[in-house]
Every structure is written in C-alpha cells, then in structure tokens.
Design an enzyme around this catalytic site. Structure first.
Site, short mmCIF file in Angstrom:
data_model
loop_
_atom_site.label_atom_id
_atom_site.label_comp_id
_atom_site.label_asym_id
_atom_site.label_seq_id
_atom_site.Cartn_x
_atom_site.Cartn_y
_atom_site.Cartn_z
N ARG A 1 0.83 -1.22 0.00
CA ARG A 1 0.00 0.00 0.00
C ARG A 1 0.86 1.26 0.00
O ARG A 1 0.34 2.38 -0.11
CB ARG A 1 -0.91 0.03 1.24
N TYR B 1 0.79 4.21 -2.59
CA TYR B 1 -0.33 5.15 -2.44
C TYR B 1 -0.14 5.99 -1.17
O TYR B 1 -0.15 7.22 -1.22
CB TYR B 1 -1.63 4.36 -2.38
N ASP B 2 0.08 5.30 -0.04
CA ASP B 2 0.16 6.00 1.25
C ASP B 2 1.31 6.99 1.27
O ASP B 2 1.15 8.16 1.64
CB ASP B 2 0.36 5.00 2.40
N GLU B 3 2.49 6.50 0.88
CA GLU B 3 3.67 7.38 0.95
C GLU B 3 3.63 8.42 -0.17
O GLU B 3 4.10 9.54 0.00
CB GLU B 3 4.96 6.56 0.88
N ARG C 1 -13.25 -1.64 -4.94
CA ARG C 1 -13.43 -1.20 -3.56
C ARG C 1 -14.66 -1.88 -2.95
O ARG C 1 -15.51 -2.40 -3.67
CB ARG C 1 -13.55 0.33 -3.50
N ARG D 1 -14.68 0.46 8.55
CA ARG D 1 -14.55 1.64 7.69
C ARG D 1 -15.74 2.54 8.02
O ARG D 1 -16.75 2.08 8.57
CB ARG D 1 -14.60 1.26 6.20
N PRO E 1 -5.78 -1.64 6.83
CA PRO E 1 -6.06 -1.01 8.13
C PRO E 1 -7.19 -1.71 8.89
O PRO E 1 -8.22 -2.03 8.30
CB PRO E 1 -6.45 0.43 7.76
P1 NAD Z 1 -10.95 7.17 -9.27
O1 NAD Z 1 -9.93 6.12 -9.49
O2 NAD Z 1 -12.34 6.91 -9.65
O3 NAD Z 1 -10.52 8.55 -9.95
C1 NAD Z 1 -9.19 8.92 -10.16
C2 NAD Z 1 -9.11 9.57 -11.52
O4 NAD Z 1 -7.75 9.99 -11.75
C3 NAD Z 1 -9.48 8.62 -12.66
O5 NAD Z 1 -10.34 9.26 -13.55
C4 NAD Z 1 -8.14 8.30 -13.31
O6 NAD Z 1 -8.25 7.96 -14.67
C5 NAD Z 1 -7.38 9.59 -13.07
N1 NAD Z 1 -5.92 9.43 -13.09
C6 NAD Z 1 -5.18 8.49 -12.49
N2 NAD Z 1 -3.88 8.68 -12.73
C7 NAD Z 1 -3.80 9.81 -13.52
C8 NAD Z 1 -2.73 10.50 -14.11
N3 NAD Z 1 -1.46 10.11 -13.96
N4 NAD Z 1 -3.01 11.60 -14.85
C9 NAD Z 1 -4.29 12.00 -15.04
N5 NAD Z 1 -5.35 11.36 -14.50
C10 NAD Z 1 -5.09 10.28 -13.74
O7 NAD Z 1 -10.87 7.52 -7.70
P2 NAD Z 1 -11.75 8.51 -6.81
O8 NAD Z 1 -12.39 7.68 -5.78
O9 NAD Z 1 -12.56 9.37 -7.67
O10 NAD Z 1 -10.62 9.35 -6.10
C11 NAD Z 1 -10.28 10.66 -6.54
C12 NAD Z 1 -9.21 11.23 -5.62
O11 NAD Z 1 -9.68 11.25 -4.27
C13 NAD Z 1 -7.92 10.41 -5.62
O12 NAD Z 1 -6.83 11.29 -5.57
C14 NAD Z 1 -8.01 9.62 -4.33
O13 NAD Z 1 -6.75 9.34 -3.81
C15 NAD Z 1 -8.78 10.57 -3.43
N6 NAD Z 1 -9.51 9.83 -2.40
C16 NAD Z 1 -10.67 9.16 -2.71
C17 NAD Z 1 -11.30 8.45 -1.71
C18 NAD Z 1 -12.59 7.72 -1.97
O14 NAD Z 1 -13.08 7.03 -1.07
N7 NAD Z 1 -13.22 7.81 -3.11
C19 NAD Z 1 -10.76 8.37 -0.42
C20 NAD Z 1 -9.57 9.05 -0.17
C21 NAD Z 1 -8.95 9.78 -1.16
N1 UDP Z 2 -12.78 -5.54 1.28
C1 UDP Z 2 -13.42 -6.76 1.37
N2 UDP Z 2 -13.91 -7.30 0.23
C2 UDP Z 2 -13.82 -6.69 -0.98
C3 UDP Z 2 -13.18 -5.44 -1.06
C4 UDP Z 2 -12.65 -4.91 0.09
O1 UDP Z 2 -13.54 -7.36 2.45
O2 UDP Z 2 -14.32 -7.26 -1.97
C5 UDP Z 2 -12.27 -4.93 2.53
C6 UDP Z 2 -10.81 -4.51 2.46
O3 UDP Z 2 -9.98 -5.58 2.82
C7 UDP Z 2 -10.80 -3.39 3.48
C8 UDP Z 2 -12.18 -2.76 3.36
O4 UDP Z 2 -13.00 -3.75 2.75
O5 UDP Z 2 -10.64 -3.89 4.77
C9 UDP Z 2 -12.20 -1.49 2.52
O6 UDP Z 2 -11.56 -1.79 1.31
P1 UDP Z 2 -11.50 -0.79 0.07
O7 UDP Z 2 -10.74 -1.48 -1.00
O8 UDP Z 2 -12.85 -0.30 -0.24
O9 UDP Z 2 -10.71 0.48 0.58
P2 UDP Z 2 -9.57 0.78 1.65
O10 UDP Z 2 -10.29 1.48 2.74
O11 UDP Z 2 -8.97 -0.49 2.15
O12 UDP Z 2 -8.62 1.62 0.91
#
Ligand code: NAD
Ligand code: UDP
Length: 316
Positions: free
Chosen positions: A142, A145-147, A186, A211, A273
């Site tokens: 992970r 993404y995290d770092e 997800r 979550r 997590p």
């Molecule tokens: P998503 O994957 O649906 O959307 C991400 C978008 O970014 C996609 O359209 C993808 O094609 C585009 N993308 C990826 N790499 C790219 C690049 N190099 N150049 C241009 N475009 C690029 O995800 P999301 O859920 O819509 O998340 C959007 C943002 O919010 C992300 O930065 C994500 O880390 C952040 N975020 C989302 C959640 C959530 O629960 N949805 C939680 C925490 C953070």
């Molecule tokens: N998860 C699960 N089954 C799935 C997809 C995810 O049990 O088909 C669990 C995953 O292991 C995590 C939580 O659901 O504990 C949330 O996962 P998700 O991928 O939505 O996002 P995260 O919060 O882990 O980035």
C-alpha cells in the site's frame, strides 16, 4: 463569480461529481484525465456543455493552462488499481503534485489536494484526528499510495511555507456512490455488484475491520467549502464518522438488495487497516461542514445506480 476550474482526475468517481457540481454553479470546468480508472461514461452528460472541456493528459507530465483554481484528484484510489502499477501511482501522487503546484504557483491561484485517510496507515489511535502522524509501512504493497499521498502533502505545505501558495489539503475518508466503476474493486461497489449478480460477497479477513462510509454528495460539498476558505492552511478530515465492520456492510447490502448471495472469506491483504473513522471536529468548526446523507439513503441511491448500470451492460 464565474471561475475557470481545473479538475485533475475529473473523469473518475469523485472527479465526475465535482465537475458536474462546479458546472451547476456557473463555472467553466477543465476536466483533465488519462482515463486509467476514469471513464468518459462518467462525464458523458457534460460533453456538449460549452463550459466543459476534456483534456486527455497524464499529470505526471507538466501542463500549461490558464485557470483560476485547481482541484487535484488525479490518482487511482482503489487498492486493486493503485497496486497494479505501483510506480506510476507514486509518480502520479508526487510528480502530479509537483506539476499542479507549479501551475498554481505560476498563476498564483488556490489549489486543493485530494489527500486520504490512508496517510494515517493502519492507525494506532481511533478515531483519527488531523494531528495524528500515522502508522505507515514505507515498503509494503500500500506504500505506493500511502507514501505518495504523504509526500504530496509535504509538497503542498512546503509550497505554502516557502512560496506563500494558497493550498488546501482534504484528507478524504472512504466515500461511495454512483459513478464508481463496476470493476473498481473497492468494498462498496464489489459487494453491491456481487449481491446484484448472485455471486458470493468476498470478505477479506474475518470482516471485523472497520470503515466509515461517506456519501459522495456530502464529500463534494466538503471539498467545495474547503476551497472557498482563505484561512485554512492545514489538513482537514472529510468523511462520515458512522463506522461499521466490513461484515456488517456485507450483511446490510445482501439485505437491501434482497440477494440470495452468501459470503466467502478470503485472506486479508497485507497492511489492510484494521479500523478507520474520521474525527471531523475541525471540519465542523472551521467549515461548518458535516455529512447530511445517512447510510440508508446513500446506499439505496448507489444500489439503484448499479442496477441500472448492470442492466445496460447486459443489453450491450
Ligand atoms: P478514481 O480512481 O475513480 O478517480 C481517479 C481519476 O484519476 C481517474 O479518472 C483516473 O483515470 C485519473 N488518473 C489516475 N492517474 C492519472 C494520471 N497520472 N493523470 C491523469 N489522470 C489520472 O478515484 P476517486 O475515488 O474518484 O478518487 C479521486 C481522488 O480522491 C484520488 O486522488 C483519491 O486518492 C482521493 N480519495 C478518494 C477516496 C474515496 O473514497 N473515493 C478516499 C480518499 C482519497
Ligand atoms: N474488502 C473486502 N472485500 C472486498 C473489497 C474490500 O472485504 O471485496 C475490505 C478490504 O480488505 C478493506 C475494506 O474492505 O478492509 C475497505 O476496502 P476498500 O478497497 O474499499 O478500501 P480501503 O479502505 O482499504 O482503501
């Protein structure tokens, strides 16, 4: 006043809702995306609007545009997709941040970073408040993404400290809703699609991990109110503090979809997590923001979206 706003990742799940919202408020929107996890389908309703433009571009490369604000959302958010190309994930977060910050610096405009609860890693304190520094593995699956997201935050704060740039950092907690991709991977989309198609719901681990799920409309309101402030140059958690276990979520989705599906337990991915819940005291106090849409309403809207989407896919 009408603004020209750049949304990177604008064709993704959150980005598509944000583009739509900003257009509905009378703005001009530039949606930049490389379509890795995003889709034209998400923004098809907006194509044809003269105030909406799509730019196919990878944000790891610099771009020169003239805009008034930037929301930086580009980055795959599903563990399945960010782990598939981990090097590109880190590049997207870090080089992407450098490129949007460079653009914001040249234009001297506000820029908002879509950060994440993942910067807290597998948190040792609960719920997570912004002053918690996190518990993050820097060499695991992970980590890309995290770092990457942690380094992006560092860059945002250094552009503010060193250059006085008007930055905003939203730490987004798990958000769900329409426009998630069927194969997104997800938990919410997986469970709904599995339940609707009669497949077993895949629980990773024993399902006791938690979550806290926020409906997309609430999240978009939070992002827009954070952007509209001038004074907040510190990270702000945005999410819904109603917490549930993954098993509770699976059972609830089976119930709401009236599905006959059963549950299948699979192994828990590394560093998943164990608990996650936002402390949103700061957002409440500084933005006057808190989620308004409960799980019941949000999940029903999401289930309806997937029902329609799966029916269209069957016809095609
Ligand atoms: P998503 O994957 O649906 O959307 C991400 C978008 O970014 C996609 O359209 C993808 O094609 C585009 N993308 C990826 N790499 C790219 C690049 N190099 N150049 C241009 N475009 C690029 O995800 P999301 O859920 O819509 O998340 C959007 C943002 O919010 C992300 O930065 C994500 O880390 C952040 N975020 C989302 C959640 C959530 O629960 N949805 C939680 C925490 C953070
Ligand atoms: N998860 C699960 N089954 C799935 C997809 C995810 O049990 O088909 C669990 C995953 O292991 C995590 C939580 O659901 O504990 C949330 O996962 P998700 O991928 O939505 O996002 P995260 O919060 O882990 O980035």
């Amino acid at each position: 006043m009408k603004k020209r706003i750049l949304v990177t990742g604008g064709a993704g799940f959150l980005g598509s809702h944000l583009c739509k919202y900003l257009l509905s408020r009378g703005n001009e929107v530039l949606c930049l995306d490389n379509f890795y996890t995003g889709a034209k389908e998400n923004i098809v309703d907006l194509i044809g609007n003269p105030y909406f433009e799509i730019i196919r571009h990878d944000i790891t490369f610099p771009i020169y545009l003239e805009v008034d604000q930037i929301y930086n959302l580009a980055c795959p958010a599903s563990p399945v997709y960010y782990q598939k190309y981990p090097i590109q994930t880190t590049k997207t977060s870090v080089s992407g941040a450098i490129n949007v910050l460079g653009l914001a610096k040249r234009l001297n405009i506000p820029v908002l970073q879509a950060s994440t609860s993942e910067i807290y890693g597998d948190p040792a304190i609960h719920p997570q408040s912004e002053d918690y520094w996190g518990n993050v593995n820097c060499t695991g699956i992970r980590s890309c993404y995290d770092e990457g997201k942690r380094c992006a935050e560092t860059l945002f704060f250094d552009y503010h400290r060193e250059l006085g740039l008007d930055i905003k950092v939203a730490r987004i907690f798990n958000t769900y809703g329409p426009n998630m991709a069927v194969n997104d991977g997800r938990v919410v989309s997986n469970f709904i699609v599995q339940a609707l198609t009669g497949k077993q719901l895949t629980i990773y681990g024993d399902g006791t991990q938690t979550r806290s799920l926020c409906y997309v409309d609430d999240l978009i309101n939070g992002l827009v109110s954070l952007m509209s402030t001038n004074e907040i140059h510190e990270p702000v958690n945005l999410g819904n503090p109603t917490e549930c276990t993954v098993l509770e979520l699976a059972e609830s989705i089976i119930g709401k979809t009236k599905s006959e599906s059963s549950i299948r337990y699979e192994s828990l991915p590394l560093d998943d997590p164990k608990q996650r819940c936002p402390d949103i005291t700061k957002a409440k106090k500084m933005l006057g923001w808190e989620p308004k849409i409960g799980f019941e309403k949000g999940i029903n809207k999401t289930i309806s979206f997937f029902k329609e989407k799966l029916a269209i896919n069957r016809i095609n």
